[in-house]
Design a protein around this motif. Structure first.
Motif, short mmCIF file in Angstrom:
data_model
loop_
_atom_site.label_atom_id
_atom_site.label_comp_id
_atom_site.label_asym_id
_atom_site.label_seq_id
_atom_site.Cartn_x
_atom_site.Cartn_y
_atom_site.Cartn_z
N HIS A 82 0.39 -1.40 0.24
CA HIS A 82 -0.22 0.02 0.09
C HIS A 82 1.06 1.03 -0.16
N ARG A 83 0.79 2.17 0.70
CA ARG A 83 1.17 3.48 0.25
C ARG A 83 2.53 3.67 1.27
N HIS A 131 -5.57 1.76 -1.03
CA HIS A 131 -4.66 2.45 -0.13
C HIS A 131 -3.16 2.15 -1.41
N PHE A 132 -3.42 2.39 -2.73
CA PHE A 132 -2.35 2.57 -3.18
C PHE A 132 -1.53 4.08 -3.45
N PRO A 133 -0.45 4.52 -3.30
CA PRO A 133 0.34 6.04 -3.59
C PRO A 133 0.03 5.80 -5.21
N PRO A 134 -0.32 7.63 -5.11
CA PRO A 134 -0.52 8.77 -5.76
C PRO A 134 0.05 7.75 -7.75
N SER A 135 -0.26 7.15 -8.83
CA SER A 135 0.67 7.38 -9.40
C SER A 135 1.28 7.77 -10.19
N THR A 143 4.05 8.69 -8.81
CA THR A 143 5.41 8.53 -7.47
C THR A 143 6.37 6.82 -7.83
N PHE A 145 4.89 4.03 -7.06
CA PHE A 145 3.07 3.05 -8.20
C PHE A 145 4.26 2.97 -9.06
#
Length: 232
Positions: A60-61, A117-121, A123, A126
């Motif tokens: 996740h992030r 809950h993934f980070p922004p695309s 980053t 990601f």
């Protein structure tokens, strides 16, 4: 004559309704399976696997780059995996993709990709997560599932995590199970049908006739829970 934009809008709405219908159907199925799991937990002893045999990793992030690097190293030398998915209990949308690695040498990795809950695309993290999916779905890998994965994974494709179809071989064990058990188990002495092996709470093995199986036709889709319960 309707305009092109109106036609496109209608198609999009139809697609969204179809996706929503499939998501709700998948969620209802998962609820039924969870109720079945709870019933089995109440009546039967659980499987016990030593914790030294596997590692659990949540992606996740907040996952560190070092953790991702550990997974990359493991995935680069592993070519067989099982896959499962779960949907959100409120939105019915795909929320979790689980991979279980099947390496030649233990420990294996259970990797839980938490899509919500993934980070922004844009980053680095990601991009590293996308690399994990490329390694998982690369040519030469075999991915075992219980049921078809095409519809299940479409939301992840729309997130640009990977493209579809994937180069890896997707092997649906559910489709193969009926033929396997017909040849694997001995016939019932009383009626000639297949005998099913079960285990009661006192750990004594017993046999029941397959005429009492919850599945009658060869085309019936077995749940994984019933397959394990009746035949393992």
């Amino acid at each position: 004559m309707p305009s092109r934009s109106h036609s496109s809008s209608s198609t999009s709405k139809d697609s969204n309704r179809d996706s929503s219908r499939k998501s709700k159907s998948r969620h209802r199925r998962n609820v039924r399976l969870e109720e079945q799991n709870n019933n089995y937990r109440h009546h039967y002893l659980p499987f016990t696997i030593p914790s030294s045999f596997y590692n659990i990793v949540h992606v996740h992030r907040f996952t560190t780059i070092d953790t991702i690097s550990t997974l990359i190293n493991h995935f680069e030398s592993c070519y067989r995996y099982s896959i499962d998915t779960e949907s959100d209990r409120f939105t019915y949308e795909l929320s979790l993709i689980q991979f279980y690695s099947i390496p030649q040498k233990l420990p294996s990795f259970i990797v839980l990709f938490e899509l919500n809950h993934f980070p922004p695309s844009d980053t680095l993290l990601f991009e590293k997560i996308k690399l994990l999916f490329r390694l998982l779905f690369r040519l030469g890998n075999i991915i075992f599932s219980w049921g078809p994965m095409s519809d299940e994974l479409m939301p992840a494709v729309r997130m640009n995590l990977f493209t579809w179809p994937v180069p890896a071989l997707l092997f649906n064990l559910q489709d193969e199970f009926y033929s396997w058990y017909r040849g694997a188990l001995p016939p019932c002495e009383a009626c000639g049908s297949i005998q099913l092996s079960t285990m009661d709470t006192s750990s004594k093995s017993s046999r029941i006739c397959s005429k009492h199986s919850p599945y009658v036709n060869p085309t019936d889709k077995w749940s994984l829970q019933n397959a394990v319960f009746l035949y393992c």
